[in-house]
Scaffold this active site. Structure first.
Site, short mmCIF file in Angstrom:
data_model
loop_
_atom_site.label_atom_id
_atom_site.label_comp_id
_atom_site.label_asym_id
_atom_site.label_seq_id
_atom_site.Cartn_x
_atom_site.Cartn_y
_atom_site.Cartn_z
N GLU A 146 19.09 -3.53 -3.35
CA GLU A 146 18.75 -3.40 -1.93
C GLU A 146 19.99 -3.06 -1.10
O GLU A 146 19.91 -2.25 -0.17
CB GLU A 146 18.10 -4.69 -1.42
N ASP A 293 9.72 2.61 -10.23
CA ASP A 293 9.48 3.77 -9.36
C ASP A 293 10.69 4.66 -9.11
O ASP A 293 10.71 5.84 -9.47
CB ASP A 293 8.86 3.31 -8.04
N GLU A 387 -0.83 -4.50 -0.97
CA GLU A 387 0.28 -4.54 -1.92
C GLU A 387 -0.18 -4.24 -3.33
O GLU A 387 0.55 -3.68 -4.13
CB GLU A 387 0.97 -5.90 -1.88
N GLU A 405 5.85 4.46 1.86
CA GLU A 405 5.73 5.41 0.75
C GLU A 405 4.58 6.39 0.92
O GLU A 405 4.69 7.57 0.57
CB GLU A 405 5.60 4.66 -0.58
N THR A 491 15.91 7.21 -1.76
CA THR A 491 14.67 6.43 -1.82
C THR A 491 14.44 5.63 -0.55
O THR A 491 13.33 5.22 -0.28
CB THR A 491 14.68 5.49 -3.05
#
Length: 938
Positions: A146, A293, A387, A405, A491
């Site tokens: 993160e 991902d 989710e 996304e 991302t």
């Protein structure tokens, strides 16, 4: 096309020459496809696009302004309580808090968004604040992943646009690479995480003390997710290219090389989590969602940014495996890396919504359109993407933290096709955000998409990504002050310039890719969309793909997503026996069980025990069918047990200045008015006296005709309800007496009766934890008159402002959408499931088959012991006849249950049959994988 010639969007995989051209390829291709569509959806006028773009700007101002006013310099805004979230001062949320490092996260994450939205003055002010206030030397343990994508990426994106503005000559003339120096400082702080034998980084690091030191409080972890270790190359390589310090790119490449070498060689898939010391896969399920991902994303984008064709070759190898095993259009279902024909889940997570956008960059438009349309239908059903949701599109995990996304994929699909349909999709996203997530202090995450309740959370990625993609979706080229096609998105949607591909190339570009399987040549033909190839003379191409999926969410048996074994159809055989159809008195069914290696044993206590011995099955196909049948029996039993739990309710503040925009998650009561079956209750709130409500109220005039507030404790809930009902209250809200409790961190609370007959209680009763209750109490102190709505789900915000008699919305399902799994007694060669005997539980059987064993039968006397095992995700709750038509058994139950959903899981059989030896050899490994999936969290 020769290597020396021009390289268009449809060029083959480029060689190592002309890297600058290669790096720009993907961006150029997306632009070249714009305005291809001249038919299909109605074109959107420039005026409407400008109006929607301005609306996005206003929404960003609302979110960013409230963060700066109420939260800065804290990492994030808590929009329900209008204050900053500071690590250690709020109840821990577990791993979610690892993104917070006391470094003004939201401000750094928003830097390049300010420039994209043409807020250059605000950007300049924000950069000055970062340089003045942000400290990167805090004694706090943060996520390496993160911190890299949000903070390091945010600083690099800010630096990229700062030098661009400086070159233009109007803004940032004082700037002298200060953000880059901060990025370099942070990069060095993250490097100790890579001190492992594998080169994979530790998942966490202390910003001040690094790894392993006693004061670091970290460094003992053994596992990390694939995405955590594989989503570093863009930021680390950019840092190396900007500064000339090659160490960052070297470390990131080493981690990627190790993951590639550890892929499962027969399937070319990677697992979700890996041991950072040994390289052993810890979780062996594989998909394109949470945990994996951005690993795939960064392989393709590293090729675009860095010009190294080994990254593209790796991506194409993985992509071929994804399309072979994981893609079941329009679904993307996780599989086992060692047995990729076996699905590992019956649900999908929201993070896979990025994948259609990546497919656009790859050039594979058709499956991108299909999956995007499926996701859009889920959004239209629930307002947001849950989710996690099941293969029959029910809610599995109900939260929605305002993830971007889907907006990202919408933007890329519009850029590739020019189809105005995607502008309408973006318009829907804007409307839903304003209607359901907007609150006075920003935008609040959804605690439960079914009820519309909020969570006191506004993640930094919401400002970094959501507004960026939505604005770009509606913006024309002249609306943006720089050429967006000169940059690549990370991302986290941070912008890195493509010219980095030719800067400081001191890293040796050896092609470490090896041991490829033979792939379909089409995987290497196009690196990005070529409109002449993908859309030949057909302006309705995308519409023709979307049309069959329009009703996929609402249909219980959508043909477009049914997978039945090809062998069965070719031979004309019936599909295997489904657990829901099983009848213990049907001789044909008993014969089928025997063929599948399943024995039925009548126990002395009246139960029926099912035992499977795979080796006794007639064939490997029948053994696999028996395994699926047993696992579906377990799932049905578990599902029936979960259905007995009541879903959450909502308390919506509808008076000024809230106007329905604040929705609190409330626990239901097992007595009183059922809000799922009756009209919601609306009224002003008043505190009862005594506040605990455990005796006759001394202020009946104050609560008469109102919703009474009561404190938990000192007596039974039912007693409180009777006392306020006798005083004339029209409803009650019980507020937890445990100070600091919150629905963010505690499981849903359900108020039970007092063991007596509670039919005399006619008013609705709901429960709020302390934090949610304090929001109402604070509102009373500030505004005196506070009106709320008690309902099964949040109502239309527009109606709640003016119309006290709001129409009832669709009732939510009483069926719990999570599919928790029950335990199963199993050895390496057998499975057992105990069921209630039909003769002893006739009243619980399915009406459609009076002699059938129902899920309730299984639940009432299950005698199943550990270890835990999930159901086979390829299973469903429907039957399929010889013609492939669906028989929806739940429809036959619909008339008896007002709250049961009219949808069933889709049929999704495996694509290829496993040999019996493989089943027996891998059985223990399956059980281990299933147990790990039971513990899975996003």
């Amino acid at each position: 096309m020769s290597e020396a010639g021009g390289r268009g969007c449809g060029s083959p995989v480029p060689q190592r020459a002309q890297w600058s051209l290669v790096a720009a390829t993907a961006a150029i291709c997306l632009v070249s496809a714009t305005s291809v569509w001249t038919a299909g959806a109605e074109p959107m006028s420039r005026e409407e696009k400008q109006k929607l773009g301005n609306q996005v700007l206003e929404m960003f101002d609302h979110a960013y302004g409230n963060y700066m006013e109420h939260a800065y310099p804290a990492d994030e805004l808590m929009p329900l309580t209008c204050r900053g979230r500071v690590r250690g001062q709020e109840p821990s949320r577990g791993d979610v808090d690892d993104a917070l490092g006391k470094f003004s996260l939201t401000l750094i994450d928003s830097l390049d968004t300010l420039v994209v939205l043409n807020k250059t003055k605000e950007f300049e002010d924000a950069v000055r604040k970062v340089l003045r206030d942000v400290n990167l030397d805090n004694d706090v343990v943060v996520s390496v992943f993160e911190t890299n994508i949000r903070v390091l990426g945010g600083l690099l994106g800010g630096h990229s646009l700062a030098i661009m503005l400086k070159e233009k000559g109007e803004y940032m003339q004082w700037y002298n690479d200060e953000l880059l120096q901060m990025a370099k400082q942070l990069g060095y702080k993250l490097l100790p995480a890579f001190n492992t034998t594998s080169g994979l980084p530790y998942p966490r690091i202390n910003l001040k003390f690094g790894i392993r030191k006693p004061e670091a409080r970290t460094g003992t972890e053994t596992d990390t997710c694939t995405a955590c270790a594989g989503t570093l190359i863009l930021e680390f390589a950019a840092l190396s290219r900007f500064t000339g310090a090659t160490i960052f790119e070297e470390y990131a490449r080493k981690a990627l090389d190790f993951l590639w070498e550890k892929r499962q060689r027969s399937s070319n898939l990677v697992g979700v989590t890996i041991n950072i010391h040994t390289g052993d896969w810890v979780r062996k399920d594989s998909g394109v969602g949470a945990g994996i991902d951005s690993y795939y994303e960064y392989l393709l984008k590293a090729y675009v940014l860095l010009g190294d064709d080994s990254f593209l070759e790796r991506f194409n190898t993985h992509y071929d495996a994804i399309m072979r095993y994981i893609s079941q259009p329009p679904l993307l279902l996780d599989v086992h890396i060692h047995k990729p024909m076996l699905n590992a889940r019956t649900w999908m997570d929201a993070l896979l919504a990025f994948f259609p956008g990546l497919q656009v960059l790859k050039g594979d438009i058709r499956p991108a359109i299909e999956t995007h349309e499926m996701l859009y239908q889920v959004i239209k059903k629930h307002n947001f993407l849950p989710e996690a949701f099941t293969t029959d599109f029910r809610v599995h995990w109900a939260q929605h933290p305002l993830r971007p996304e889907f907006a990202e994929s919408t933007y890329f699909l519009y850029k590739a096709t020019g189809d105005p349909y995607y502008l309408e999709v973006g318009k829907t996203l804007i409307e839903n955000l304003n209607k359901y997530a907007r609150v006075p202090c920003g935008f609040a995450a959804m605690k439960d998409v079914r009820t519309g309740s909020h969570e006191d959370r506004m993640d930094s990625f919401f400002l970094a990504e959501m507004f960026k993609y939505l604005y770009l979706l509606f913006a024309d080229k002249e609306d943006i002050i720089f050429d967006i096609e000169d940059y690549i998105f990370t991302t986290e949607a941070h912008l890195l310039p493509l010219w980095l591909s030719t800067t400081n190339q001191s890293i040796s570009k050896k092609n470490t890719t090896s041991e490829y399987t033979e792939l379909d040549d089409s995987n290497f033909d196009w690196t990005c969309p070529n409109t002449q190839i993908l859309f030949p003379n057909d302006p309705l191409y995308a519409q023709s793909i979307r049309e069959p999926l329009k009703n996929v969410v609402d249909k219980s048996c959508p043909r477009g997503i049914i997978r039945v074994r090809e062998e069965s159809f070719r031979s004309g055989a019936k599909p295997p026996l489904r657990a829901r159809d099983f009848m213990a008195t049907n001789p044909e069914h008993l014969e089928i069980l025997k063929k599948m290696g399943v024995s039925l044993i009548h126990l002395k206590d009246g139960r029926v025990q099912l035992v499977q011995h795979a080796i006794q099955a007639a064939s490997s196909i029948d053994a696999e069918d028996g395994l699926r049948f047993m696992q579906e029996m377990i799932e049905l039993s578990s599902q029936q047990q979960k259905e007995q739990q009541l879903p959450p309710r909502a308390v919506q503040i509808v008076s000024h200045p809230f106007f329905g925009r604040v929705v609190l998650t409330a626990g239901p009561a097992q007595f009183g008015l059922d809000l799922s079956k009756h009209k919601e209750t609306r009224g002003f709130v008043a505190s009862s006296k005594p506040y605990n409500g455990c005796s006759e109220l001394t202020n009946p005039e104050a609560v008469m005709g109102k919703i009474a507030l009561i404190q938990r404790g000192q007596c039974m809930f039912a007693e409180k309800a009777r006392n306020i009902q006798n005083a004339g209250a029209i409803g009650g809200i019980v507020i937890d007496d445990n100070e600091g409790s919150s629905s963010d961190t505690a499981p849903l609370f359900q108020m039970a009766g007092d063991g007596k007959d509670t039919d005399d209680i006619k008013i609705p009763m709901l429960f709020l934890f302390s934090k949610e209750g304090s929001i109402i109490l604070d509102a009373i102190r500030e505004y005196e008159e506070v009106e709320v709505l008690l309902s099964d789900k949040a109502k239309d915000r527009g109606k709640s402002q003016t119309d006290p008699e709001m129409e009832n919305e669709e009732q939510p399902s009483s069926e719990n959408d999570s599919q928790n799994q029950s335990a199963e007694q199993i050895s390496s060669s057998s499975q057992e499931v105990d069921l209630v005997d039909q003769e002893s539980s006739e009243e619980n059987s399915l009406n459609s088959h009076p002699e059938a064993l129902s899920p309730a039968d299984m639940d009432n006397a299950a005698s199943i012991s550990p270890p835990e095992q999930t159901s086979n995700p390829t299973e469903n709750h429907e039957t399929t006849n010889l013609n492939g038509e669906c028989t929806d058994l739940d429809n036959q139950l619909q008339e008896q249950s007002e709250t049961e959903e009219d949808s069933n899981p889709n049929v999704s059989w495996g694509k290829k049959v496993q040999p019996i030896d493989s089943i027996l050899a891998d059985w223990n490994e399956d059980i281990e994988a299933f147990e790990m999936m039971e513990k899975d969290e996003l």
